[in-house]
Design an enzyme around this catalytic site. Structure first.
Site, PDB file in Angstrom:
ATOM      1  N   LYS A 155     -32.509  79.148  43.820  1.00 36.59           N
ATOM      2  CA  LYS A 155     -33.497  79.263  44.568  1.00 36.59           C
ATOM      3  C   LYS A 155     -33.533  80.060  45.697  1.00 36.59           C
ATOM      4  O   LYS A 155     -32.337  80.638  46.075  1.00 36.59           O
ATOM      5  CB  LYS A 155     -33.691  77.662  45.120  1.00 36.59           C
ATOM      6  CG  LYS A 155     -34.820  77.703  45.973  1.00 36.59           C
ATOM      7  CD  LYS A 155     -34.726  75.994  46.559  1.00 36.59           C
ATOM      8  CE  LYS A 155     -36.081  75.621  47.130  1.00 36.59           C
ATOM      9  NZ  LYS A 155     -36.305  74.199  47.514  1.00 36.59           N
ATOM     10  N   HIS A 213     -33.457  64.270  41.664  1.00 40.52           N
ATOM     11  CA  HIS A 213     -32.629  65.207  42.743  1.00 40.52           C
ATOM     12  C   HIS A 213     -31.991  64.167  43.683  1.00 40.52           C
ATOM     13  O   HIS A 213     -31.132  64.774  44.300  1.00 40.52           O
ATOM     14  CB  HIS A 213     -34.062  65.765  43.411  1.00 40.52           C
ATOM     15  CG  HIS A 213     -33.587  67.131  44.304  1.00 40.52           C
ATOM     16  ND1 HIS A 213     -33.095  68.151  43.582  1.00 40.52           N
ATOM     17  CD2 HIS A 213     -33.498  67.016  45.592  1.00 40.52           C
ATOM     18  CE1 HIS A 213     -32.833  69.085  44.838  1.00 40.52           C
ATOM     19  NE2 HIS A 213     -33.002  68.359  45.801  1.00 40.52           N
ATOM     20  N   ARG A 268     -28.387  64.871  43.747  1.00 42.68           N
ATOM     21  CA  ARG A 268     -27.979  65.894  44.724  1.00 42.68           C
ATOM     22  C   ARG A 268     -27.864  65.253  46.229  1.00 42.68           C
ATOM     23  O   ARG A 268     -26.678  65.595  46.833  1.00 42.68           O
ATOM     24  CB  ARG A 268     -29.117  67.112  44.803  1.00 42.68           C
ATOM     25  CG  ARG A 268     -28.475  68.194  45.773  1.00 42.68           C
ATOM     26  CD  ARG A 268     -29.353  69.467  45.336  1.00 42.68           C
ATOM     27  NE  ARG A 268     -29.408  70.372  46.368  1.00 42.68           N
ATOM     28  CZ  ARG A 268     -28.661  71.541  46.335  1.00 42.68           C
ATOM     29  NH1 ARG A 268     -27.609  71.476  45.536  1.00 42.68           N
ATOM     30  NH2 ARG A 268     -28.870  72.327  47.201  1.00 42.68           N
TER      31      ARG A 268
END
Length: 314
Positions: free
Chosen positions: A173, A247, A250
């Site tokens: 990212k 996600h 994470r």
DNA sequence: GGTGAGAATACGCTTCGGCT
DNA sequence: AGCCGAAGCGTATTCTCACC
């Protein structure tokens, strides 16, 4: 300079997107949304970007009022309009604050160790041995390292340094790369998969570490569908008000590390930059974001901070 | 200079239809 | 059945700027 025709507006859009791309921006949203905006203007017979037209287009159905889509469209138009001011002085740039984006906070699902074990167990029980190995290794890697899904899927076999037990995350990212150290058990799991991978029928030239049944790189949409099936089958999050997402592995990783530091009496503020680097954050301010993910963590943080707070009562 | 708010931007989630 | 990829929308992370 008020005689711009529709064709030239479209040409300007192409040039705008090309320019931004060359400057290093992907601008996927603008590339998808703005052609429709230009079509809208062409159908109206308008050749100049105006605030009134922008407002009308951004608020088109079916997106309901308050949807995140309206400010998203406006953001795309604003960027294009800024570019156009240098070409057509009649261009009106929609001001900041017109259709502002409302930030929403949705509490993330935090996986318990049992949840993660159930997820990995369900993945390992997939009917095809290759899929079982691929998805149990993938979800295990995400849970053990807190990597982003995209980062795991873009891994090549050559990105793993087996001698040092480190994974290289390339061009993640915002174009950042970093090294992610592996625990012994994670490195062993990755090595087992790498060994199995040699027997998979890979398409020629495919260097991806994770391989689908077609022999190609695994894509996100496939991962999502498998995850959705496993989640339903294993009952993870059935009692939760928020649905578990990939996600959230994470989130769970970050919160678990922070909680452990608090419990061990570590100087969390001093160690936070290390976690930021590990997660691929530019600075710890982004990592603090995760503090709001777990009330338990906030309580611990408050407890730790309490003795240092100034006494306001006599 | 540090900080907070909000804009800008890129990755994630979900659905759907088509392909093998 | 499993994969692929486009599309629409959601969320995470960085950037920018005003304010102190």
């Amino acid at each position: 300079m008020t005689t711009e025709n529709p064709t030239s507006l479209r040409i300007h859009l192409t040039q705008y997107l090309l320019l931004r791309n060359r400057l290093g921006h992907n601008l996927a949203d603008a590339a998808r949304l703005l052609p429709r905006y230009v079509t809208y203007l062409e159908e109206l017979g308008h050749s100049t970007v105006t605030i009134a037209d922008a407002l009308a287009w951004c608020q088109q159905p079916p997106s309901p009022p308050g949807s995140s889509v309206w400010p998203r469209r406006m953001g795309a138009v604003r960027g294009f309009a800024r570019y156009l001011t240098g070409i057509d002085p009649a261009t009106e740039v929609p001001p900041i604050g017109l259709l502002p984006s409302r930030r929403r906070w949705r509490p993330p699902f935090i996986y318990s160790p049992d949840d993660i074990a159930a997820l990995l167990g369900a993945a390992a029980a997939l009917s095809s041995p290759q899929r079982a190995a691929t998805y149990s290794t993938l979800f295990g890697l995400l849970a053990a390292t807190g990597m982003r899904v995209r980062e795991a899927l873009t891994l090549d076999s050559s990105d793993i340094d087996w001698d040092d037990g480190v994974v290289l995350v390339r061009e993640s990212k915002f174009g950042k790369s970093r090294n992610v150290p592996l625990s012994d058990s994670t490195a062993e799991a990755l090595a087992r998969y790498a060994s199995l991978r040699e027997s998979f029928d890979c398409t020629p030239g495919n260097e991806s570490y994770f391989v689908s049944l077609t022999g190609r790189r695994v894509i996100y949409e496939s991962v999502f569908e498998v995850f959705a099936d496993l989640r339903r089958g294993s009952g993870i999050g059935r009692q939760s008000t928020v649905a578990p997402r990939i996600h959230n592995l994470r989130h769970t990783f970050a919160v678990t590390v922070l909680l452990q530091w608090y419990r061990d009496g570590e100087d969390v503020a001093a160690r936070l930059p290390r976690l930021s680097t590990y997660l691929g954050h530019r600075d710890p301010r982004s990592t603090y974001w995760y503090l709001s993910a777990a009330p338990q963590l906030l309580a611990l943080a408050a407890e730790r901070l309490e003795p240092t707070l100034p006494q306001v009562n006599s």
